[in-house]
Motif scaffolding. Structure first.
Motif, short mmCIF file in Angstrom:
data_model
loop_
_atom_site.label_atom_id
_atom_site.label_comp_id
_atom_site.label_asym_id
_atom_site.label_seq_id
_atom_site.Cartn_x
_atom_site.Cartn_y
_atom_site.Cartn_z
N ARG A 41 18.05 -6.03 -29.34
CA ARG A 41 19.20 -5.94 -28.45
C ARG A 41 20.42 -5.47 -29.26
NH1 ARG A 41 19.85 -11.77 -26.36
NH2 ARG A 41 21.26 -10.84 -24.83
N PRO A 42 20.39 -4.25 -29.79
CA PRO A 42 21.45 -3.80 -30.69
C PRO A 42 22.81 -3.80 -30.02
CG PRO A 42 20.08 -1.95 -29.99
CD PRO A 42 19.38 -3.19 -29.53
N ALA A 43 23.85 -4.04 -30.85
CA ALA A 43 25.22 -4.08 -30.35
C ALA A 43 26.14 -3.44 -31.38
CB ALA A 43 25.63 -5.52 -30.07
N PRO A 44 26.07 -2.11 -31.55
CA PRO A 44 26.85 -1.45 -32.59
C PRO A 44 28.34 -1.35 -32.29
CG PRO A 44 25.64 0.16 -31.29
CD PRO A 44 25.16 -1.18 -30.84
N THR A 45 28.74 -1.44 -31.01
CA THR A 45 30.16 -1.33 -30.66
C THR A 45 30.65 -2.62 -30.01
OG1 THR A 45 29.84 -0.52 -28.40
CG2 THR A 45 29.76 1.12 -30.18
N LYS A 46 31.95 -2.70 -29.83
CA LYS A 46 32.53 -3.88 -29.19
C LYS A 46 32.11 -3.97 -27.73
CE LYS A 46 36.80 -6.55 -29.07
NZ LYS A 46 38.24 -6.57 -29.44
N VAL A 47 31.96 -2.84 -27.08
CA VAL A 47 31.48 -2.84 -25.69
C VAL A 47 30.06 -3.41 -25.63
CG1 VAL A 47 30.81 -1.37 -23.76
CG2 VAL A 47 32.97 -0.96 -24.92
N ASP A 48 29.21 -3.02 -26.59
CA ASP A 48 27.86 -3.56 -26.63
C ASP A 48 27.88 -5.07 -26.87
OD1 ASP A 48 26.47 -1.09 -26.31
OD2 ASP A 48 26.89 -0.60 -28.40
N LEU A 49 28.78 -5.52 -27.74
CA LEU A 49 28.89 -6.97 -27.98
C LEU A 49 29.33 -7.69 -26.71
CD1 LEU A 49 30.49 -7.12 -31.53
CD2 LEU A 49 28.22 -7.94 -30.88
N LEU A 50 30.22 -7.05 -25.95
CA LEU A 50 30.63 -7.63 -24.67
C LEU A 50 29.43 -7.78 -23.74
CD1 LEU A 50 32.64 -8.52 -22.49
CD2 LEU A 50 33.08 -6.11 -22.02
N ARG A 51 28.59 -6.74 -23.69
CA ARG A 51 27.40 -6.82 -22.82
C ARG A 51 26.48 -7.96 -23.26
NH1 ARG A 51 27.34 -0.91 -23.50
NH2 ARG A 51 28.26 0.05 -21.65
N ARG A 52 26.26 -8.08 -24.57
CA ARG A 52 25.39 -9.15 -25.06
C ARG A 52 25.99 -10.52 -24.75
NH1 ARG A 52 22.95 -5.55 -24.49
NH2 ARG A 52 22.18 -4.03 -26.01
N ALA A 53 27.30 -10.63 -24.91
CA ALA A 53 27.96 -11.90 -24.61
C ALA A 53 27.84 -12.26 -23.14
CB ALA A 53 29.42 -11.85 -25.03
N MET A 54 27.96 -11.24 -22.27
CA MET A 54 27.80 -11.48 -20.83
C MET A 54 26.36 -11.86 -20.50
SD MET A 54 30.14 -8.37 -19.36
CE MET A 54 29.34 -8.46 -17.76
N GLU A 55 25.40 -11.17 -21.11
CA GLU A 55 23.99 -11.47 -20.87
C GLU A 55 23.66 -12.91 -21.25
OE1 GLU A 55 22.47 -6.91 -21.92
OE2 GLU A 55 22.08 -8.58 -23.29
N ASP A 56 24.29 -13.39 -22.32
CA ASP A 56 24.00 -14.72 -22.83
C ASP A 56 24.95 -15.78 -22.28
OD1 ASP A 56 21.91 -13.70 -24.22
OD2 ASP A 56 22.90 -13.66 -26.16
N GLY A 57 25.80 -15.40 -21.31
CA GLY A 57 26.65 -16.38 -20.65
C GLY A 57 27.83 -16.84 -21.47
N LEU A 58 28.20 -16.11 -22.53
CA LEU A 58 29.32 -16.51 -23.37
C LEU A 58 30.64 -16.00 -22.85
CD1 LEU A 58 27.70 -15.92 -26.88
CD2 LEU A 58 27.80 -18.03 -25.55
N VAL A 59 30.61 -14.95 -22.02
CA VAL A 59 31.81 -14.39 -21.42
C VAL A 59 31.58 -14.29 -19.92
CG1 VAL A 59 33.31 -12.36 -21.25
CG2 VAL A 59 32.45 -13.09 -23.47
#
Length: 225
Positions: free
Chosen positions: A193-211
């Motif tokens: 589940r790569p997250a090279p950019t801040k937008v990707d990190l946002l997506r991962r955080a949303m997927e995992d319920g952190l945001v």
């Protein structure tokens, strides 16, 4: 009759639960508010007894983490019933790990929510479908193996704060925050589940319920570090 505290940043939800509790005779709502901090301040100011059950929304609007909210309430002596949407298994799992007594979806029938409040007020375990899904179905979050500090850094950074502000908020060095982001990216790559950019990190955080998606901040420059 049990005492119930309602903590949710949607007033309409609190009003509906308060009316349902009164109608069912399950308990007296002694507090209704939008933050855990507000509830604990009210307790300290009034010397009111702890609530027999605190019904807590999973994601509040004051920036406090799930772990912080649940840990504070459990330390105060009240069992916590998570009342939230059912599509954030990672955040639900975090709440259960922090000591929440159970979880009930906001999509559930009112009678089921009242039954859950009654069960927890009686000191009984609430092992329902939402609980089972959080424990058994959260493979992506478990595989990422984010530490508590990494989750806190990711939640704040992905929500839009500059990395220096994240470090200041958490009381850590900028270099430490930067190292956390690097480790987070490595861990997501390792689970596919790569997250090279801040937008990707946002997506991962949303997927995992952190945001919380309704409060996300995906600005055009979110890809900058």
């Amino acid at each position: 009759m049990s005492s119930v505290a309602l903590i949710d940043d949607h007033e309409s939800v609190r009003l509906g639960l308060e009316a349902a509790c009164a109608r069912a005779g399950v308990g007296e709502v002694v507090y209704s508010g939008a933050t855990v901090r507000g509830y604990l301040a009210w307790r300290a100011a009034t010397q009111a007894p702890r609530a027999d059950v605190v019904v807590l929304d999973l994601m509040l609007g004051d920036g406090a983490t799930v772990t912080e909210n649940v840990t504070a309430l459990v330390a105060d002596g009240s069992p916590v019933l998570i009342h939230s949407v059912a599509d954030r298994p990672a955040a639900v799992r975090e709440a259960l790990s922090a000591g929440a007594a159970g979880v009930i979806s906001k999509a559930s029938r009112t009678d089921d929510v009242i039954a859950a409040i009654r069960t927890i007020a009686q000191g009984q375990p609430l092992e329902n479908l939402e609980w089972a899904s959080a424990v058994d179905g959260d493979h992506a979050f478990a595989d990422a193996q984010l530490a508590n500090r990494e989750r806190e850094v990711l939640r704040l950074y992905a929500a839009g704060l500059p990395l220096k502000a994240v470090a200041d908020r958490l009381g850590i060095a900028y270099s430490t925050a930067k190292e956390n982001i690097t480790r987070i990216r490595v861990k997501y790559v390792e689970v596919g589940r790569p997250a090279p950019t801040k937008v990707d990190l946002l997506r991962r955080a949303m997927e995992d319920g952190l945001v919380d998606e309704r409060r996300r901040d995906a600005r055009d420059d979110a890809g900058t570090r």
